[in-house]
Design an enzyme around this catalytic site. Sequence first.
Site, PDB file in Angstrom:
ATOM      1  N   LYS A   5      -2.264  35.455 -15.274  1.00  0.00           N
ATOM      2  CA  LYS A   5      -1.737  36.772 -15.640  1.00  0.00           C
ATOM      3  C   LYS A   5      -2.860  37.795 -15.735  1.00  0.00           C
ATOM      4  CE  LYS A   5       1.978  35.148 -18.598  1.00  0.00           C
ATOM      5  NZ  LYS A   5       2.321  35.048 -20.026  1.00  0.00           N
ATOM      6  N   GLU A  29       5.221  34.118 -23.103  1.00  0.00           N
ATOM      7  CA  GLU A  29       4.554  35.107 -23.944  1.00  0.00           C
ATOM      8  C   GLU A  29       4.739  36.459 -23.259  1.00  0.00           C
ATOM      9  OE1 GLU A  29       0.391  34.400 -24.681  1.00  0.00           O
ATOM     10  OE2 GLU A  29       0.242  36.208 -25.907  1.00  0.00           O
ATOM     11  N   ARG A  35       1.475  21.917 -13.573  1.00  0.00           N
ATOM     12  CA  ARG A  35       1.840  23.294 -13.269  1.00  0.00           C
ATOM     13  C   ARG A  35       1.870  23.492 -11.762  1.00  0.00           C
ATOM     14  NH1 ARG A  35      -0.502  27.842 -15.107  1.00  0.00           N
ATOM     15  NH2 ARG A  35      -0.605  26.973 -17.163  1.00  0.00           N
TER      16      ARG A  35
HETATM   17  P1  ATP Z   1      -1.045  32.545 -20.564  1.00  0.00           P
HETATM   18  O1  ATP Z   1      -0.736  31.468 -21.586  1.00  0.00           O
HETATM   19  O2  ATP Z   1      -2.383  32.486 -19.958  1.00  0.00           O
HETATM   20  O3  ATP Z   1      -0.653  33.916 -20.980  1.00  0.00           O
HETATM   21  P2  ATP Z   1       1.035  31.292 -19.042  1.00  0.00           P
HETATM   22  O4  ATP Z   1       1.196  31.410 -17.577  1.00  0.00           O
HETATM   23  O5  ATP Z   1       0.868  29.964 -19.658  1.00  0.00           O
HETATM   24  O6  ATP Z   1      -0.151  32.258 -19.330  1.00  0.00           O
HETATM   25  P3  ATP Z   1       3.359  31.718 -20.694  1.00  0.00           P
HETATM   26  O7  ATP Z   1       4.098  32.971 -20.894  1.00  0.00           O
HETATM   27  O8  ATP Z   1       2.792  31.027 -21.870  1.00  0.00           O
HETATM   28  O9  ATP Z   1       2.223  32.072 -19.688  1.00  0.00           O
HETATM   29  O10 ATP Z   1       4.263  30.714 -19.860  1.00  0.00           O
HETATM   30  C1  ATP Z   1       5.592  30.433 -20.173  1.00  0.00           C
HETATM   31  C2  ATP Z   1       5.972  29.071 -19.678  1.00  0.00           C
HETATM   32  O11 ATP Z   1       5.774  28.967 -18.277  1.00  0.00           O
HETATM   33  C3  ATP Z   1       5.131  28.001 -20.331  1.00  0.00           C
HETATM   34  O12 ATP Z   1       5.982  26.954 -20.751  1.00  0.00           O
HETATM   35  C4  ATP Z   1       4.208  27.542 -19.247  1.00  0.00           C
HETATM   36  O13 ATP Z   1       3.891  26.187 -19.370  1.00  0.00           O
HETATM   37  C5  ATP Z   1       5.035  27.806 -17.973  1.00  0.00           C
HETATM   38  N1  ATP Z   1       4.151  28.062 -16.853  1.00  0.00           N
HETATM   39  C6  ATP Z   1       3.203  28.995 -16.750  1.00  0.00           C
HETATM   40  N2  ATP Z   1       2.545  28.911 -15.584  1.00  0.00           N
HETATM   41  C7  ATP Z   1       3.112  27.884 -14.902  1.00  0.00           C
HETATM   42  C8  ATP Z   1       2.890  27.286 -13.617  1.00  0.00           C
HETATM   43  N3  ATP Z   1       1.945  27.731 -12.798  1.00  0.00           N
HETATM   44  N4  ATP Z   1       3.663  26.245 -13.258  1.00  0.00           N
HETATM   45  C9  ATP Z   1       4.623  25.798 -14.073  1.00  0.00           C
HETATM   46  N5  ATP Z   1       4.895  26.308 -15.287  1.00  0.00           N
HETATM   47  C10 ATP Z   1       4.148  27.333 -15.712  1.00  0.00           C
END
Ligand code: ATP
Length: 569
Positions: A278, A40, A268
């Site tokens: 974030k 995102e 994760r």
């Molecule tokens: P938010 O949804 O709170 O904005 P997010 O970290 O999930 O934060 P995204 O941009 O949705 O952000 O993440 C993109 C991809 O990265 C998603 O597929 C998510 O599952 C993966 N991702 C995010 N954080 C982690 C992590 N700590 N370890 C592994 N994969 C992650």
Amino acid sequence: MNTTTPSEEKKSLNFIEQIIEEDLRNGKNQGKVITRFPPEPNGYLHIGHAKSICLNFGLGKKYGGYTNLRFDDTNPEKEDLEYVNSIKEDIRWLGFQWHGEPLYASDYFDQLYQWAEKMIMEGKAYVDSQSAEEISRQRGTVTQPGIESPYRNRTPEENLDLFRRMRNGEFPAGSCVLRAKIDMASPNMLLRDPIMYRIIYSEHHRTGNKWCIYPMYDWAHGQSDYIEGITHSICTLEFDIHRPLYEWFLDQVYEPGRIRPQQIEFARLNLNYTVMSKRKLLELVQNKYVSGWDDPRMPTICGLRRRGYTPESIRKFAEMVGVAKRDNVIDFGLLEYCVREDLNKTAPRVMAVLDPIKVVITNYPEGKVEMVSTENNPEDPNAGMREIPFSRELYIERADFMENPPKKYFRLSPGNEVRLKSAYIIKAEKVVKDSQGNIIEIHCTYDPESRSGSGSEASHRKVKATIHWVSAAHAVDVEVRLYDRLFNDPTPDGHDGVDFKAFLNPNSLEIITHAKMEPNFIGLAPETRVQFQRLGYFVTDRYDSKPGKLVFNRIVTLKDEWAKISNKE
Ligand code: ATP
Ligand code: MG
């Protein structure tokens, strides 16, 4: 199809690879493996995202398929082009290339809208004219079923009319939503008539003002996977309860013969001594606890890059962490280990003194300069040697001399001998102090027979310590930024009732404006990594360093200082 090399084959497959290989054996998905990375664009990528990038792109490559980059841009209020650009740059820097052009969930808004109308006509979705608070009050609890909305049984025609008017901007934000008609009594709360669209009057960075209704994540995500023909949709564990909804939505749009994506969840990445949300990273940036998203102390990819981490070291880290089914916390030391291992083999060795004190060799001729030869990298047989100037006045590290040393202090002290790396053995004779009693010079004598590499008997003479040095007249001044971990607690966001910022490490940055470095490296380009002998790995700053006027960031010390500290405790 399977392109593993023999050495890779020896490693056992992780559980996702096992699923993929099983699918390939069964001829599922026409033998294709297509993954995606779906950020995102509401912030910069961090080391957790790097893990997901390495996994998704790694699988695409390993199985002869490919990986899409898809921006999940369904919330115009939080998203920005700045983030889109930084995400592309970070993925490329990590060494990966997405398939074709970057894709956007917003490209599918028309298709999603058509499917929503189709669901309305089939009685599978309805417009609810209640407020968000009302709807959430009616959701029930894990043990209690939800309450059906009074608008749940509107006719398809009425719903279609209202939905079109929502889309045309006839209703204020918050006045109604489109909901899927599933089951208000489902034990899975996410299936209790989830919201598919809400009204947002906000300009979108790609679709402008075309839309004032925006799809929710669950509705947009799986359908985007389906449109792109993603075979394995890999996400983190918290989405496992979303899987039934992912499947339910797919059931509504699936056409036989097409690839049906499968959602697979993995744990994760969690790292100690940092935060990865974030929202919290944004807070550090906005409130100026750090200099920006790319501050060298940030766990963001651009922060790690500016700190001097290599793409190789981050990929290695992701590989060592592996793919788990259960949440765990990885020690920050593992990331530091990976960059040390990488740089040990590749970084040229450089003599630099961070906290200089002058040494005068009283029996060395004034005005004489000798070039001594020193190795560029003992770990790299092809790195060769270089010459560095040696003269009567040198700088050494203040901590390498003690006037009244404790037992077992083997570095320089009155009457004691040390070797100057690649040069002579010197003995401290006396110290010169200023009026306040601070040592300003150490007067030494040298053994003229002891020069390293001269082949003389004294050149082989063993003394207990070897220290680094630079010739005072030849040294160049450089700025050195000594970075340390941003938090001094292993779980800064794990303390109930205490804000994570209370655990910021007050000593995470120390700036040395006049460190002394040997002259050979004065022309270093930005983003060049070296080892300052005995001190650690350093990189010339991407932005602030220029040839001739160098600014170094400390990447990591040579040893794991934090492990030492926690062992002592
Ligand atoms: P938010 O949804 O709170 O904005 P997010 O970290 O999930 O934060 P995204 O941009 O949705 O952000 O993440 C993109 C991809 O990265 C998603 O597929 C998510 O599952 C993966 N991702 C995010 N954080 C982690 C992590 N700590 N370890 C592994 N994969 C992650
Ligand atoms: Mg997310």
